[in-house]
Every structure is written in C-alpha cells, then in structure tokens.
Design a protein around this motif. Structure first.
Motif, short mmCIF file in Angstrom:
data_model
loop_
_atom_site.label_atom_id
_atom_site.label_comp_id
_atom_site.label_asym_id
_atom_site.label_seq_id
_atom_site.Cartn_x
_atom_site.Cartn_y
_atom_site.Cartn_z
N ASP A 1 -7.64 13.35 2.42
CA ASP A 1 -8.47 13.20 3.62
C ASP A 1 -7.91 12.03 4.43
OD1 ASP A 1 -10.35 12.79 5.57
OD2 ASP A 1 -12.04 12.51 4.21
N PRO A 2 -7.37 12.27 5.63
CA PRO A 2 -6.78 11.19 6.41
C PRO A 2 -7.78 10.09 6.77
CG PRO A 2 -6.99 13.17 7.75
CD PRO A 2 -7.28 13.56 6.34
N GLU A 3 -9.07 10.42 6.82
CA GLU A 3 -10.06 9.40 7.17
C GLU A 3 -10.12 8.31 6.11
OE1 GLU A 3 -12.44 7.06 9.10
OE2 GLU A 3 -11.53 8.86 9.98
N LEU A 4 -9.99 8.69 4.83
CA LEU A 4 -9.99 7.70 3.76
C LEU A 4 -8.74 6.82 3.87
CD1 LEU A 4 -11.27 6.49 1.25
CD2 LEU A 4 -10.04 8.19 -0.11
N ILE A 5 -7.61 7.42 4.21
CA ILE A 5 -6.38 6.63 4.38
C ILE A 5 -6.55 5.64 5.53
CG2 ILE A 5 -3.94 6.72 5.02
CD1 ILE A 5 -3.75 9.37 3.52
N ARG A 6 -7.12 6.11 6.64
CA ARG A 6 -7.35 5.21 7.78
C ARG A 6 -8.23 4.04 7.37
NH1 ARG A 6 -8.83 10.26 10.23
NH2 ARG A 6 -7.07 11.18 11.37
N GLN A 7 -9.28 4.34 6.64
CA GLN A 7 -10.21 3.31 6.20
C GLN A 7 -9.53 2.28 5.30
OE1 GLN A 7 -13.72 4.80 4.12
NE2 GLN A 7 -13.80 2.93 2.91
N LYS A 8 -8.79 2.75 4.30
CA LYS A 8 -8.11 1.84 3.37
C LYS A 8 -6.99 1.07 4.06
CE LYS A 8 -10.43 2.84 -0.39
NZ LYS A 8 -11.25 1.82 -1.09
N GLN B 1 0.84 -1.20 0.00
CA GLN B 1 0.00 0.00 0.00
C GLN B 1 0.87 1.25 0.00
OE1 GLN B 1 -2.57 1.10 3.49
NE2 GLN B 1 -4.24 0.91 2.01
N LYS B 2 0.36 2.30 -0.65
CA LYS B 2 0.99 3.62 -0.61
C LYS B 2 -0.13 4.63 -0.43
CE LYS B 2 4.30 6.55 -3.12
NZ LYS B 2 5.72 6.35 -2.96
N TRP B 3 0.01 5.50 0.55
CA TRP B 3 -1.09 6.40 0.88
C TRP B 3 -1.29 7.50 -0.15
CZ3 TRP B 3 0.61 6.71 6.70
CH2 TRP B 3 0.28 5.49 7.32
N GLN C 1 -4.68 -0.07 -2.97
CA GLN C 1 -3.22 -0.13 -2.87
C GLN C 1 -2.60 1.26 -2.89
OE1 GLN C 1 -2.86 -2.73 -6.29
NE2 GLN C 1 -2.16 -4.43 -5.00
N VAL C 2 -3.12 2.14 -3.71
CA VAL C 2 -2.69 3.54 -3.77
C VAL C 2 -3.93 4.38 -3.47
CG1 VAL C 2 -1.66 5.36 -5.14
CG2 VAL C 2 -0.90 3.01 -5.44
N VAL C 3 -3.99 4.91 -2.25
CA VAL C 3 -5.21 5.58 -1.80
C VAL C 3 -5.46 6.88 -2.56
CG1 VAL C 3 -6.46 6.46 0.20
CG2 VAL C 3 -4.88 4.52 0.48
#
Length: 229
Positions: free
Chosen positions: A92-99, A36-38, A69-71
C-alpha cells in the motif's frame, strides 16, 4: 534536501554496499543520517539488507524501529508484487508515504535503498519509479562496472529523467570478481558523456570493511558536494 534514494540499474549491483558505506560516511561527517527500504524480500528477518547497512555504519539494530526502516517485508525472494501476493498481502503506497515522512522527519538525511531496478512493480498497479516520481527524491544510481552496464545505466537515467526525478549521479560498483580495468574505465567515460551525468567514482569490492570505508571517502565527498549543490 533531507533524503537520497539509492537506485540500482538491476538487482545485485551493489546498492546495499553503497548504502551502508554512504550511511557510514555521512555519520562520520556529523550528519544525523538514517536508513529506509520500502520493500525487502528474502528468507532472512530482520532483512539482510538492513543488517548489512547498519553493520557497515556501526549502528545497532533496534527491533522497535525495524518496521519503519523496512516498511514491507516478504519472505519470497522475488519482486514485491509477487512476493506479497504469496502471503496474501499487497504493498500500500500510503503506508510507504507515511513511514517515509516519519523517518525523514527523524533524521537530517534519510538514505533510502531501492528494490532491484526502478521499474520493479511494488504491486500490480504501481511501479517503484511511480512512487519515486511522486515524492521527487534526489536519486543516486548504482551501476555495475563491467560488461552490460551501458545499456542498463542509460535506460535507468532516461527513465528517471522522463519522470522529472532529479539525478545526483552514478556510482560504479565492481562485481565479486575483478573487473577488466579497460572495460570499466571506458564504461564510466561512455556513460558520463552519453548520459550527461556526474560519475562519482568506482568501488572495487573488498572483503575488508575498513578498506571499503576508506576507499569510499572520495566518493562520499563527491556525493556530499552534489547534495549541497
């Protein structure tokens, strides 16, 4: 521990190369490992880093999985905060947290590739290291072997530790040209001693992926032992 964050001391220090080799090593050891890559920036899509890592590990690209894999992906080769703004978007950090939660549940070990150095802004209010501090992911530092690495690496270690982020150790990666062996070996020793950190080894650049994978094996074993400990 089901995730490892691979942080560079700067951009173009070998993070992607190390991530691909680590992913390959883990899977050959029987670990169900994923990538994964944010945030990724650059003109190529699917992102070049993703394709390079999957290619090194012999993993086919699955189009339906790319968004996890790539948020975030932005076309401008720049820090995510600026690259996103050029497209009218914001990380949006929330989407990164979710993924992150979704992908870490999918694999035994998730290898997460950083974006430039740890102080890179994801948006105008959030640094990469801020999110890393929140998630407390064990971090592997990738540093270049040659001139200038002592300052960058010690600053990176200090930045991680001040935020309570667990540091696994450091992997040194040669640049495109041959590094001076005397300088590289002393850099490794100096950083290990002053930084009080484990050094997993030095990777010499090889255009031959077979040789690169073979050279990574002792480094991968040392990292695996650190993950167990």
């Amino acid at each position: 521990m089901n995730a490892i964050f691979v942080a560079g001391t700067d951009t173009n220090v070998g993070k992607t190369h190390v991530c691909g080799l680590l992913l390959d090593f883990l899977r050959k050891e029987g670990v169900k490992a994923g990538y994964q890559k944010w945030a990724a920036t650059g003109p190529e899509f699917p992102p070049a880093d993703l394709k390079a890592c999957l290619g090194m590990a012999g993993i086919p690209l699955e189009p339906e999985l790319v968004g996890s894999q790539v948020v975030y992906y932005f076309a401008l080769s720049a820090s995510p905060h600026l690259a996103g703004e050029q497209e009218g978007k914001r990380v949006d950090p929330e989407l990164i947290r979710q993924k992150y939660q979704e992908m870490s549940a999918r694999y035994e070990l998730l290898v997460i590739e950083g974006v430039g150095g740890i102080m890179v802004p994801l948006n105008r209010e959030l640094l990469l290291v801020d999110l890393l501090q929140e998630l407390k992911i064990a971090t592997l530092v990738v540093a270049k072997s040659g001139l200038g690495t002592i300052n960058h690496t010690l600053l990176t270690l200090e930045g991680l530790r001040r935020r309570g982020i667990p540091v696994l150790g450091v992997v040194f990666s040669d640049g495109a040209s041959d590094e001076d062996d005397l300088l590289a070996e002393d850099n490794m020793r100096t950083i290990a001693e002053i930084g009080q950190v484990r050094v997993f080894g030095r990777l010499r650049r090889s255009p031959d992926p077979v040789k690169a994978r073979a050279a990574f094996v002792p480094v991968g074993r040392a990292i695996a032992l650190a993950l167990e400990g």
